[in-house]
Design a protein around this motif. Structure first.
Motif, short mmCIF file in Angstrom:
data_model
loop_
_atom_site.label_atom_id
_atom_site.label_comp_id
_atom_site.label_asym_id
_atom_site.label_seq_id
_atom_site.Cartn_x
_atom_site.Cartn_y
_atom_site.Cartn_z
N MET A 34 46.76 15.43 20.97
CA MET A 34 46.14 16.04 19.32
C MET A 34 46.38 15.50 18.39
O MET A 34 46.21 14.58 17.91
CB MET A 34 48.05 16.78 18.78
CG MET A 34 47.74 17.56 17.70
SD MET A 34 49.34 18.16 17.71
CE MET A 34 49.49 19.13 15.18
N LEU A 35 45.01 15.53 17.36
CA LEU A 35 44.30 15.34 15.71
C LEU A 35 46.13 15.29 15.00
O LEU A 35 45.98 16.52 15.26
CB LEU A 35 42.71 15.06 15.99
CG LEU A 35 41.89 15.11 16.53
CD1 LEU A 35 40.78 15.65 15.75
CD2 LEU A 35 42.06 13.82 17.18
N LYS A 36 46.44 14.64 14.04
CA LYS A 36 47.80 14.60 13.88
C LYS A 36 47.70 15.07 11.89
O LYS A 36 48.51 15.14 11.32
CB LYS A 36 49.06 14.03 13.79
CG LYS A 36 49.21 14.47 15.01
CD LYS A 36 50.80 13.41 15.71
CE LYS A 36 50.80 13.65 17.21
NZ LYS A 36 51.91 13.05 17.89
N VAL A 37 46.38 14.38 11.82
CA VAL A 37 46.00 13.98 10.22
C VAL A 37 44.92 14.27 10.00
O VAL A 37 43.87 15.06 10.17
CB VAL A 37 45.48 12.70 10.07
CG1 VAL A 37 45.51 12.52 8.73
CG2 VAL A 37 47.43 11.60 10.38
N SER A 51 52.12 23.44 9.75
CA SER A 51 52.76 22.69 10.57
C SER A 51 54.46 23.10 10.77
O SER A 51 54.37 22.47 11.92
CB SER A 51 52.90 21.46 9.74
OG SER A 51 53.15 20.51 10.04
N ARG A 52 54.66 23.15 10.41
CA ARG A 52 56.05 23.99 10.81
C ARG A 52 56.20 24.92 12.04
O ARG A 52 56.84 24.81 12.92
CB ARG A 52 56.58 24.40 9.70
CG ARG A 52 58.34 24.63 9.62
CD ARG A 52 58.93 25.14 8.96
NE ARG A 52 58.78 26.18 8.45
CZ ARG A 52 59.54 27.38 7.71
NH1 ARG A 52 60.26 26.36 6.80
NH2 ARG A 52 58.77 27.81 7.87
N GLU A 53 55.65 26.43 11.68
CA GLU A 53 55.06 26.90 12.54
C GLU A 53 54.64 26.86 13.91
O GLU A 53 54.55 27.48 15.53
CB GLU A 53 55.23 28.02 11.82
CG GLU A 53 56.12 28.89 11.13
CD GLU A 53 57.25 28.93 11.73
OE1 GLU A 53 57.82 29.19 12.98
OE2 GLU A 53 57.88 28.18 10.44
N LEU A 54 53.53 26.26 13.73
CA LEU A 54 52.50 26.46 14.81
C LEU A 54 52.42 25.20 15.64
O LEU A 54 51.54 24.81 16.87
CB LEU A 54 50.69 26.69 14.30
CG LEU A 54 51.36 28.48 13.76
CD1 LEU A 54 49.70 27.59 13.37
CD2 LEU A 54 51.39 29.00 14.32
N TYR A 55 52.40 24.27 14.52
CA TYR A 55 51.70 22.35 15.17
C TYR A 55 53.37 21.43 15.33
O TYR A 55 52.62 20.08 15.26
CB TYR A 55 50.75 22.27 14.35
CG TYR A 55 49.48 22.78 14.36
CD1 TYR A 55 48.30 23.09 15.62
CD2 TYR A 55 49.40 23.37 12.71
CE1 TYR A 55 48.01 22.93 15.40
CE2 TYR A 55 48.04 24.65 13.48
CZ TYR A 55 47.56 24.48 14.58
OH TYR A 55 46.35 25.18 14.42
N ASP A 56 54.11 21.95 15.85
CA ASP A 56 55.48 21.84 15.66
C ASP A 56 55.78 20.22 15.02
O ASP A 56 56.94 19.33 15.07
CB ASP A 56 55.88 20.62 17.69
CG ASP A 56 54.88 21.19 18.14
OD1 ASP A 56 55.82 22.51 18.13
OD2 ASP A 56 54.22 21.05 19.62
N GLY A 57 55.52 20.49 13.71
CA GLY A 57 55.37 19.48 12.14
C GLY A 57 54.98 18.49 12.49
O GLY A 57 55.36 17.90 11.36
#
Length: 701
Positions: A494-497, A510-516
């Protein structure tokens, strides 16, 4: 007793059945629209445009280009009304008012099928080349002999069955390969083998990155993609530099001597990668030999020099090709230049000239086709859509690596076309954004207007991966999501930034879909509108998220008027007026209209918003949520539309559509809607409304 088919065989046959269903759905829709529908009805639905005038020129590959305008003799404005013609679509061009119905006698000539010509009372099928507010240009591959551009023209959007024919061809090719030992890649795709993937680890310190600006998650993704043997998935949430990362991967593959086929679900996705690759990098001195395969009408105009047509024309035979093209243009100009008068060429002389045109066209294609293999064989990177990868010019070529961008927006059958041409597969996309658009899902979409409808609010979850192959329920199950479900997170990075939106806009997705794990880069985390030159700072302008809540205001939706563009849709006049007023507020604060986008899930609302906003602010971008996937702007205003006493929200409950809506803005997200109605639509919508009420600047109209 007949034996049950092997899992791989049953799986591929299921995909074939789903393609046939989609093809039947599209043909059924076309039949309903075009069999007896009057042209006026199609125009109101954005599927036809009439009373146009045009002029012709010769384009790449000897194609006839037809530029269409709305003449003042028939229209009060030169600007086209809302319509559904997009670059790459197939449109039928003919005399205005010809035929008894919209379809007329398409494909017929003298009672017999005229294959490939698309003739219809003097009409031809063409590809939409480019569209602007006042001009539409079509490209005609093979205009019928003696075709003369009518004085009054109409165009009608038509279905293109070639996509389905090609998908079926390659799926059947995959079926035949089951009789022999499968390649490692196909064995993984069909669940016969587990993927050979490296264990999760930091990026290899020995790997020398070409781009020094890659962040840690991008470097890890590059290393993972290069080291995986059969399959690698790059999960790229909005704004995380997915294309940037893919370009690094492609350059690294070329450096290692690999030949790469780069595909995308759309022409725009392919062209975005091509645009990046074609710009020299200071750490990559040798230009990469690139070839873009596909109809030049579907390629961004600034990139046509990389097309197979253009590169073929620049070969040693280019001078002769140009001579033939000039002769062709001159002859067609004489023959198509007029419909009457003493200078009109008639009789045997006219017939002789048309024979000469036909011979010149054949000679042009023969000589141009002779250099296709040479051009493609020299390319280290070949770029095409998933559909375009199945063209005859690539039949004899195989590739070390196949890369598919927007893989979560491409149907699995479309992905099988390039998959059969490579030894290794890299998929890039985001399964939490919108899935492929399907005609066979329209019945489900329409059912969402009922309160008891229970559509899927998210894609198939990648829970409990067991590596086993199971039949796809429908074409919304993409290859990307299926492999993730089969093999779990070990096959993806996963690209995180993200480099698009500020901290507050990022917080909820971020919180609801991408595990924070999705975080803003420091360069964008404090972005605000007053950073733009000349924009005046105040509370509204610099607030990252604004919610204009219409709950309790009786600002109810209404169904679109029957027969109008966007029918079977919803609109909300009060919301549209609120949006117009907010646009006015922004412009008065010196926010440039070009920095503002308005989106809505409903086409009827899009048309209504355009009618209210564009007369005063024509540079404000207005479109559907679906058409804005992959786009961004400084300010994005979302009109949710749904407001009723029955808590019906329709396809608002589709989590992926909401994700696209809330991740388009760079500096400010503005949501206009009825919290009482929307919050009752799903658990996710309830969370979103609660977050907006707690974190956004809430305004009441």
């Amino acid at each position: 007793m007949a034996t049950a088919p092997a899992p791989a065989e049953a799986f591929l046959k299921r995909l074939i059945d789903l393609v046939e269903q989609e093809r039947a759905a599209e043909e059924s829709e076309s039949a309903l629209l075009f069999s007896n529908a009057p042209i006026s009805l199609l125009e109101r639905n954005g599927l036809a445009l009439g009373n146009l005038s045009g002029q012709t020129s010769i384009g790449l590959g000897g194609r006839l280009l037809v530029e269409l305008e709305r003449p003042s003799a028939y229209h009060t404005s030169p600007t086209y009304p809302p319509h559904d013609f997009r670059p790459g679509d197939v449109a039928r061009l003919r005399q205005h008012g010809s035929g008894g119905g919209a379809a007329g006698g398409a494909g017929k000539k003298g009672g017999k099928e005229d294959k490939g010509k698309g003739k219809d009372d003097g009409g031809v099928d063409a590809v939409v080349y480019r569209t602007t507010a006042t001009k539409i240009t079509l490209a005609v591959d093979e205009p019928p002999d003696d075709f003369i551009l009518p004085d009054r023209i109409q165009i009608v959007k038509v279905a293109n069955p070639t996509t389905f024919i090609r998908q079926l061809f390659f799926l059947n090719r995959a079926l035949r390969q089951l009789d022999a030992p499968l390649s490692p890649l196909l064995a993984v795709l069909l669940g016969q083998k587990k993927p050979s993937v490296a264990q999760r680890r930091p990026a290899d310190p020995a790997l020398s990155f070409i781009d020094d600006n890659l962040n840690e998650s991008q470097r890890e993704a590059v290393d993972f993609a290069l080291s995986s043997e059969e399959v690698a998935l790059l999960w790229g949430p909005p704004g995380t530099g997915k294309t940037h990362t893919l370009v690094e991967i492609i350059r690294q593959l070329v450096l290692s001597g690999k030949r790469v086929l780069v595909c995308g679900a759309s022409n725009l996705a392919v062209d975005n990668i091509l645009a990046r690759l074609s710009v020299p990098h200071p750490n990559f001195h040798e230009p990469i030999p690139l070839t873009r395969v596909g109809h030049p009408a579907r390629v961004l105009s600034g990139l046509t020099r990389h097309t197979l047509d253009a590169q073929s024309a620049q070969s040693d035979t280019s001078e002769l090709l140009n001579d033939i093209k000039s002769d062709l243009a001159a002859l067609e100009g004489q023959l198509r230049g007029g419909t009457g008068g003493k200078n009109r060429i008639r009789g045997s002389e006219r017939k002789k000239m048309w024979l000469e045109v036909r011979d010149l066209r054949k000679e042009f294609k023969r000589r141009q086709g002779g250099v296709v293999s040479e051009v493609v064989s020299k390319a280290k990177v070949v770029l095409a859509t998933t559909h375009g990868a199945g063209g005859r010019m690539l039949d004899q070529f195989d590739f070390d690596v196949v890369i598919i961008d927007e893989a979560a927006q491409a149907t699995e059958p479309a992905c099988w076309i390039p998959c059969l041409k490579g030894k290794k597969l890299i998929l890039a996309g985001d399964h939490l954004q919108l899935p492929p658009t399907l005609k066979s899902s329209d019945r489900l979409t329409k059912s969402l207007s009922t309160k008891n409808a229970k559509p899927a609010s998210s894609p198939p979850p990648p829970a409990s991966p067991d590596g086993k192959l199971s039949l796809s329920s429908d074409l919304e199950v993409t290859l990307f999501s299926r492999l993730l479900a089969m093999h779990g997170p070990t096959v993806r990075r996963m690209l995180k930034v993200q480099y698009r939106f500020n901290r507050k806009i990022c917080a909820f997705p971020s919180r609801e879909l991408y595990d924070g794990e999705l975080v803003p880069d420091p360069s964008v985390e404090d972005r605000k509108l007053s950073d733009l030159e000349g924009v005046e700072a105040d509370e509204d302008v610099d607030e990252p998220v604004i919610f204009i809540d219409t709950a309790g205001q009786a600002m109810y939706e209404r169904a679109a008027e029957d027969g109008k563009f966007g029918s079977d849709s919803k609109s909300n006049e009060n919301e549209a007026e609120i949006v117009r007023q907010y646009v006015e507020t922004l412009v008065n604060a010196n926010v440039p209209p070009t920095s503002i986008s308005i989106i809505s899930p409903y086409n009827a609302q899009v048309v209504l918003l355009a009618s209210l906003v564009h007369p005063q602010y024509p540079d404000v971008e207005i479109g559907s949520v679906d058409s804005n996937q992959g786009r961004e702007n400084d300010v994005v205003i979302v009109s949710l539309v749904r407001s009723n006493e029955h808590a019906e929200v329709g396809f608002l409950r589709e989590l992926r559509r909401l994700n696209v809506s809330m991740t388009r803005p760079r500096r400010q997200l503005v949501v206009v809607g009825d919290s009482d109605t929307v919050a009752q639509g799903s658990a996710f919508l309830k969370k979103w409304m609660a977050w907006l009420e707690d974190e956004a600047l809430v305004r009441v109209p």
